[in-house]
Design a protein around this motif. Structure first.
Motif: not given
Lengths: 232, 57, 233
Positions: C159-160, C163-164, C173, C177, C181, C219, C222-223, C226, C229-230, C233
């Protein structure tokens, strides 16, 4: 003068009263003696730091759900305030631990969870600074906040099992009314101050974010992006 | 600070830590409030609309 | 081959397709996998040098060094999993293709998990040799810990990484992040591994496996929710 300025003033008056009572009127704690007075500053900070970061989680859910910048600004305002309060909390905690336990740091579940919470939310604020496009920033901040916050219970129980031998220091049986009053007053004081600061920050951040986004108050749907660019 | 309150118990001399904690709490809380108020003054309603127009060009 | 795929429900078939695509890319660039494994072994060596030639200490902390090596390597691996696609502009292609974003996430996360499992197993041998550690528990339980531990790294990691992927400073980053976690996951994986290596007299491994399972359940759901949306974006 807005209402949050009044709330801030009330908060400071209450904090002075609560701290004054805690410092000079409350009886000395039997075991911790004067060091017990640290709790009148420490415990309210702990509650309020957690409340503020919890608010930022709900704001993040709101931001992701609606795409509105009002929620986005609320995430930053609460996360920022919560980070500073958590840092203060850790400092107070280590200043409390030194005279009582004999060392500044202990891998207590609450202490450790607060430290990880601090690092997690610092990460959220850092990643927020890096993204310049307001709409993408809203999404990135909200997702990072949600993912960070849901970790909190897992961290807490993990550290608790990891340090299962450690003593718990909360002692409700020793708390009598002369101790509850200053604690309660200081807790409401910190709550009012933090909420007021969050609201003041929220207005400022919202103004900045809306100035950055060329179309204010539009829902952050990808389809609206092209519309916003046409207006230029 | 308050000499009459200092007993002879185990955790003596903790007044220094108590004062540091209360001072830090006030510094942080007042600092947060002042920073928030100063920043809110900087982006008042007048400059906000200016910034919005300037930013959109 | 495609006949078998058509029998799977649509979403699951997409996950498998993404997984196969990612694993194929990694297989074609297997020199990178070698480089990653050598990096992980180097980290293990560095721990021995940093700690000193104290066999007793090294043996007791072998599990910790193993997982730190996996964690440090994971940011390189996770970062790459989106880098190729962002650089080639293929992510937009994938989003436009009739692939569910959630399927994209689970495919990529599974691919990252499989690669991390491979990495952890590969460096297990040098870990056992370097730190003079033996496996007191059963290899099957060790495999369970490796699978749950790497899966726990790869769900929020994927996920991250997504995102990054398009941000500046992503190399900084992603670990900033991700690492805080992963504290509960690292804690549980290290504890369980150490108990399996040195012996589990109090039968504590199951409770750490429970924590790992809870972390994964949280996770992976949840991931997955989510991630769409990543991508938007």
């Amino acid at each position: 003068m807005r209402w949050e300025h009044g709330l801030l003033a009330i908060g400071f008056v209450l904090l002075a009263i609560g701290h004054g009572m805690g410092l000079f009127m409350a009886p000395e704690e039997a075991m911790m003696r004067e060091a017990g007075r640290i709790l009148y500053a420490h415990v309210p900070t702990a509650w309020v730091a957690l409340v503020t970061l919890t608010l930022s989680f709900f704001a993040a859910v709101g931001a992701l759900w609606t795409g509105r910048y009002g929620w986005d600004a609320a995430v930053e305002a609460t996360a920022e305030t919560g980070v500073v309060l958590t840092a203060l909390l850790l400092f107070q905690g280590s200043m409390w631990a030194k005279p009582t336990w004999g060392y500044y740091w202990d891998w207590d579940p609450r202490l450790t969870t607060s430290a990880i919470l601090l690092v997690l939310f610092v990460g959220v604020l850092v990643v927020r600074r890096v993204v310049s496009d307001p709409e993408r920033r809203l999404t990135v901040t909200a997702i990072a906040t949600i993912v960070a916050f849901v970790d909190v219970p897992v961290v807490y129980f993990g550290v608790k099992w990891w340090r299962s031998l450690h003593q718990e220091w909360s002692s409700p049986q020793t708390v009598d009314s002369t101790m509850v009053m200053p604690l309660r007053i200081a807790a409401f004081a910190m709550l009012f101050i933090s909420l007021a600061i969050c609201v003041i920050r929220w207005r400022t951040i919202l103004a900045t974010v809306q100035a950055e986004a060329t179309a204010p108050d539009l829902p952050a749907l990808p389809a609206e992006l092209s519309l916003a660019e046409k207006e230029v | 600070m308050d000499e009459s309150q200092v007993g002879s118990g185990m955790v003596d001399g903790a007044w220094g830590y108590v004062i540091v904690v209360y001072a830090a709490t006030w510094v942080v809380v007042v600092g947060l409030a002042v920073r928030a108020l100063l920043a809110s003054r900087g982006s008042g309603p007048a400059s906000r609309t200016d910034g919005g127009v300037g930013g959109s060009t | 081959m495609s006949g078998a795929h058509h029998r799977l429900p649509g979403a699951l078939r997409q996950v498998v397709l993404v997984l196969k695509k990612d694993l194929l890319i990694e297989w074609r660039a297997r020199a990178r996998g070698f480089a990653l494994a050598s990096f992980a072994v180097t980290v293990l060596l560095l721990f021995s040098f940093a700690v000193g030639p104290n066999t007793e200490v090294l043996r007791t902390h072998a599990g910790a060094y193993l997982w730190l090596a996996v964690l440090l390597s994971s940011t390189l691996l996770l970062g790459q999993s989106f880098q190729i696609e962002v650089e080639a502009g293929a992510l937009e292609g994938l989003v436009l293709a009739p692939v569910e974003p959630a399927a994209l996430f689970y495919g990529k996360a599974l691919s990252n998990t499989l690669q991390l499992i491979g990495l952890a197993l590969v460096i297990t041998i040098p870990m056992l040799a370097l730190f003079d550690a033996g496996l007191a528990g059963s290899p099957a339980w060790y495999l369970v810990v490796v699978v749950l531990g790497t899966a726990g790294v790869s769900a929020p990691g994927t996920l991250y990484a997504g995102l990054t992927a398009r941000l500046d400073n992503r190399q900084l980053l992603l670990p900033l992040l991700l690492f805080p976690l992963l504290v509960p996951c690292l804690l549980a994986a290290v504890k369980a591994t150490t108990l399996l290596l040195t012996g589990d007299a109090m039968n504590q491994v199951p409770s750490w496996l429970k924590l790992l399972a809870a972390f994964n359940a949280l996770y992976w759901s949840v991931c997955g929710a989510l991630f769409p949306r990543v991508i938007d974006a």
